[in-house]
Enzyme design. Structure first.
Site, PDB file in Angstrom:
ATOM      1  N   ASN A 147       0.804  -1.224   0.000  1.00 42.76           N
ATOM      2  CA  ASN A 147       0.000   0.000   0.000  1.00 42.76           C
ATOM      3  C   ASN A 147       0.842   1.281   0.000  1.00 42.76           C
ATOM      4  O   ASN A 147       0.505   2.261  -0.642  1.00 42.76           O
ATOM      5  CB  ASN A 147      -1.005  -0.018   1.168  1.00 42.76           C
ATOM      6  CG  ASN A 147      -0.333  -0.013   2.507  1.00 42.76           C
ATOM      7  OD1 ASN A 147       0.730  -0.596   2.684  1.00 42.76           O
ATOM      8  ND2 ASN A 147      -0.952   0.648   3.459  1.00 42.76           N
ATOM      9  N   GLY A 223       2.012  -5.888   7.263  1.00 44.02           N
ATOM     10  CA  GLY A 223       1.101  -6.535   6.321  1.00 44.02           C
ATOM     11  C   GLY A 223      -0.153  -6.982   7.030  1.00 44.02           C
ATOM     12  O   GLY A 223      -0.535  -6.410   8.062  1.00 44.02           O
ATOM     13  N   SER A 224      -0.766  -7.996   6.510  1.00 46.37           N
ATOM     14  CA  SER A 224      -2.076  -8.403   7.029  1.00 46.37           C
ATOM     15  C   SER A 224      -1.942  -9.166   8.344  1.00 46.37           C
ATOM     16  O   SER A 224      -0.905  -9.763   8.632  1.00 46.37           O
ATOM     17  CB  SER A 224      -2.791  -9.267   5.997  1.00 46.37           C
ATOM     18  OG  SER A 224      -2.080 -10.465   5.815  1.00 46.37           O
ATOM     19  N   THR A 227      -1.109 -12.955   7.779  1.00 48.69           N
ATOM     20  CA  THR A 227       0.312 -13.252   7.569  1.00 48.69           C
ATOM     21  C   THR A 227       1.086 -13.052   8.871  1.00 48.69           C
ATOM     22  O   THR A 227       1.997 -13.827   9.184  1.00 48.69           O
ATOM     23  CB  THR A 227       0.896 -12.365   6.443  1.00 48.69           C
ATOM     24  OG1 THR A 227       0.071 -12.496   5.283  1.00 48.69           O
ATOM     25  CG2 THR A 227       2.317 -12.774   6.096  1.00 48.69           C
ATOM     26  N   GLU A 245       3.447  -5.253  12.343  1.00 47.50           N
ATOM     27  CA  GLU A 245       2.544  -4.103  12.146  1.00 47.50           C
ATOM     28  C   GLU A 245       1.432  -4.564  11.220  1.00 47.50           C
ATOM     29  O   GLU A 245       1.654  -4.731  10.022  1.00 47.50           O
ATOM     30  CB  GLU A 245       3.317  -2.932  11.523  1.00 47.50           C
ATOM     31  CG  GLU A 245       4.525  -2.464  12.322  1.00 47.50           C
ATOM     32  CD  GLU A 245       4.147  -1.776  13.627  1.00 47.50           C
ATOM     33  OE1 GLU A 245       2.985  -1.352  13.772  1.00 47.50           O
ATOM     34  OE2 GLU A 245       5.013  -1.683  14.513  1.00 47.50           O
ATOM     35  N   CYS A 279      -3.349   1.434   6.454  1.00 52.03           N
ATOM     36  CA  CYS A 279      -3.753   0.729   7.672  1.00 52.03           C
ATOM     37  C   CYS A 279      -4.373   1.686   8.685  1.00 52.03           C
ATOM     38  O   CYS A 279      -5.133   1.280   9.556  1.00 52.03           O
ATOM     39  CB  CYS A 279      -2.537   0.045   8.281  1.00 52.03           C
ATOM     40  SG  CYS A 279      -1.182   1.185   8.577  1.00 52.03           S
ATOM     41  N   GLU A 458       7.480   0.595  16.272  1.00 55.09           N
ATOM     42  CA  GLU A 458       8.596   1.069  15.457  1.00 55.09           C
ATOM     43  C   GLU A 458       8.656   2.581  15.614  1.00 55.09           C
ATOM     44  O   GLU A 458       7.810   3.180  16.268  1.00 55.09           O
ATOM     45  CB  GLU A 458       8.386   0.634  14.003  1.00 55.09           C
ATOM     46  CG  GLU A 458       8.313  -0.895  13.897  1.00 55.09           C
ATOM     47  CD  GLU A 458       8.334  -1.449  12.472  1.00 55.09           C
ATOM     48  OE1 GLU A 458       8.022  -0.716  11.537  1.00 55.09           O
ATOM     49  OE2 GLU A 458       8.663  -2.646  12.332  1.00 55.09           O
TER      50      GLU A 458
END
Ligand code: NAD
Length: 477
Positions: A147, A223-224, A227, A245, A279, A458
């Protein structure tokens, strides 16, 4: 047709197998990317392992200087990178020019500076001194999504390198272009061979090979949630450091005393920036009942005015969705919301953009009301240009609704009542809260989510902590 190669040990390596890369705005293949597997990851880990001693032993100022040179080179080619990001991802070129690439430059500059300010603790007691060494971990894995391709890749790579690690990175197979161009830039700017390695390919092949590799001791993943769960399951028993994240279903909470003239453009932006493929997007808008109708009218008027168009046109507000599969997923989510009793107030269908974009994957900015808080559209991430709006009657109800999802990434609160803003912020179950603003990012602050939005933080010193291993040294005086 252009071919995007792996970057391993300072070399651009072709592949025997390639993946087609589509331009979302046209729905056509425009280049191919290397399809890496365990053998390319092995080669990348070997290159990174060999490069680690020299890179980690360099003075922080030297590592910082290389990162700063890369940032300068990226800045000098900002338009070229912005166009590439737009073509590859489907986002408006104006957004890539104002957000993605400038933020990538900022990531590099910020962590170049941070490398020179790195510090560690000491603890004294009578006759004893403890001090903490913060040492680089070694070879780290950085896996990023489609994204915000270069923005999120550099958000990981920059601190990893600044604090002395070497990297094996895997960008999304859907958006590999700017990562490859970035590798070229790194080579031109004198980043030593093997310090940064980029292995392209599918998540289930190249990505999982990184997750499962025993020599990679830390994984920074964005990511998702699905995952992320796989990574936690696989890398957890190997005791790797993990920063995950993941997804979000972020509430935008609008109180009756909000300054709507100021808030409305920002709430529209929070819902639809980058086609809603961020996100942090505020996809669940909670509005105090006494202003619900007024808010809905003004909000919808603004949403209906957003221009869906060719991402390469400067006046486009909403570009194409990243892939055909994602396009269908978003349209299905809208259909399901309709079936669940939702009323579509704006949009609700695929959008047609004539000319070169006639076969592109565009969806109309969509506003849905009348849904129960427990239905899928109010619980699950759609990650497209779709928002739902729900009324609430009290602060307690707003907080309950806000916290009623499995995610806990971000929230925004819109009110002129300072006490209420602080009280509500403290009671929200999420990692980031914005008050009367959205997605304002200070790179020093901790960034990340709670619940199914992930673990770890992060940014700033959190990134320093993540990408270093603390070692306590105790001296008897
Ligand atoms: P994804 O999980 O499908 O893919 C992300 C990356 O992981 C890609 O590079 C992919 O190839 C790789 N991958 C996929 N399967 C893998 C596996 N088994 N092992 C290792 N790597 C694997 O996510 P996506 O669809 O690319 O991105 C969208 C998601 O990312 C959304 O849920 C969004 O909320 C989330 N996201 C979160 C943040 C955040 O900061 N919390 C930021 C941006 C995006």
């Amino acid at each position: 047709m252009e071919q995007l190669c792996h970057y391993i040990g300072g070399e651009f390596l072709p592949s025997t197998d390639w993946i087609d890369v589509y331009e979302p705005a046209t729905g056509s293949v425009y280049c191919r990317v290397a399809r890496g597997t365990m053998s390319e990851v092995e080669a990348a880990v070997e290159a990174a392992t060999n490069a680690f001693p020299a890179w980690s032993e360099r003075a922080a100022a030297e590592r910082a200087a290389v990162l700063a040179r890369i940032a300068d080179a990226l800045e000098s080619r900002l338009d070229e990178f912005a166009r590439a990001e737009s073509q590859d991802q489907g986002k408006p070129v104006s957004l890539a020019r104002s957000l993605d690439i400038p933020r990538s430059i900022a990531n590099l500059r910020f962590f170049a500076a941070a490398a020179m300010h790195a510090w560690s603790e000491s603890h004294t007691a009578p006759a004893m001194l403890n001090y903490t060494l913060r040492q680089p971990i070694g070879v780290v894995g950085c896996i990023s999504p489609w994204n915000l391709p270069l923005y999120l890749l550099t958000w990981k790579i920059a601190p990893a390198l600044a604090f002395g690690n070497t990297v094996v990175a895997k960008p999304s197979e859907l958006t590999p272009l700017t990562a490859t161009k970035f590798a070229e830039l790194c080579a031109e700017c004198g980043l030593p061979a093997g310090v940064l390695n980029i292995v392209h390919g599918y998540g289930s092949e190249a990505g999982s090979a990184i997750v499962e590799h025993r020599s990679i001791r830390a994984i920074s993943f964005t990511g998702s949630t699905a995952t992320g769960q796989y990574i936690a399951r696989t890398a957890g028993p190997m005791f790797k450091k993990l920063s995950l994240e993941l997804g979000g279903k972020n509430p935008t909470i609008v109180f009756a005393d909000a300054d709507l003239d100021d808030a409305l453009p920002q709430i529209v932006r929070a819902g639809f920036l980058n086609q809603g493929e961020i996100c942090l997007c505020g996809s669940r808008i909670l509005v105090e009942r006494s202003i619900f109708d007024r808010f809905l009218d003004s909000f919808c008027e603004r949403v209906a005015a957003l221009k869906v168009g060719d991402p390469l046109d400067d006046d486009t507000d909403v570009g194409a969705l990243v892939s055909q599969a994602h396009y269908h997923k978003v349209l299905t989510a809208i259909e399901n919301a309709r079936a669940d009793g939702g009323r579509i107030v704006v949009g609700g269908s695929a959008a047609r953009v004539p000319g070169r974009c006639a076969n592109g994957w565009f969806v109309e900015p969509t506003v849905i009301v009348g849904l129960d808080a427990t239905c899928s559209a109010n619980q699950e991430e759609i990650f497209g240009p779709v928002v739902t709006i729900l009324p609430f009657d009290s602060d307690d109800e707003a907080i309950t609704l806000a916290n009623s999802v499995r995610y806990g990434l971000a929230a925004s609160i819109w009110t002129q009542n300072l006490r209420r803003a602080h009280t509500v912020a403290a009671r929200l179950a999420c990692g980031v809260v914005w008050i009367n603003c959205w997605m304002v990012r200070d790179l020093r602050t901790p960034f990340g989510g709670t619940k199914d939005s992930g673990i770890g933080r992060e940014g700033g010193w959190e990134a320093y902590r993540f990408f270093t291993e603390p070692k306590n040294v105790c001296i008897k005086l």
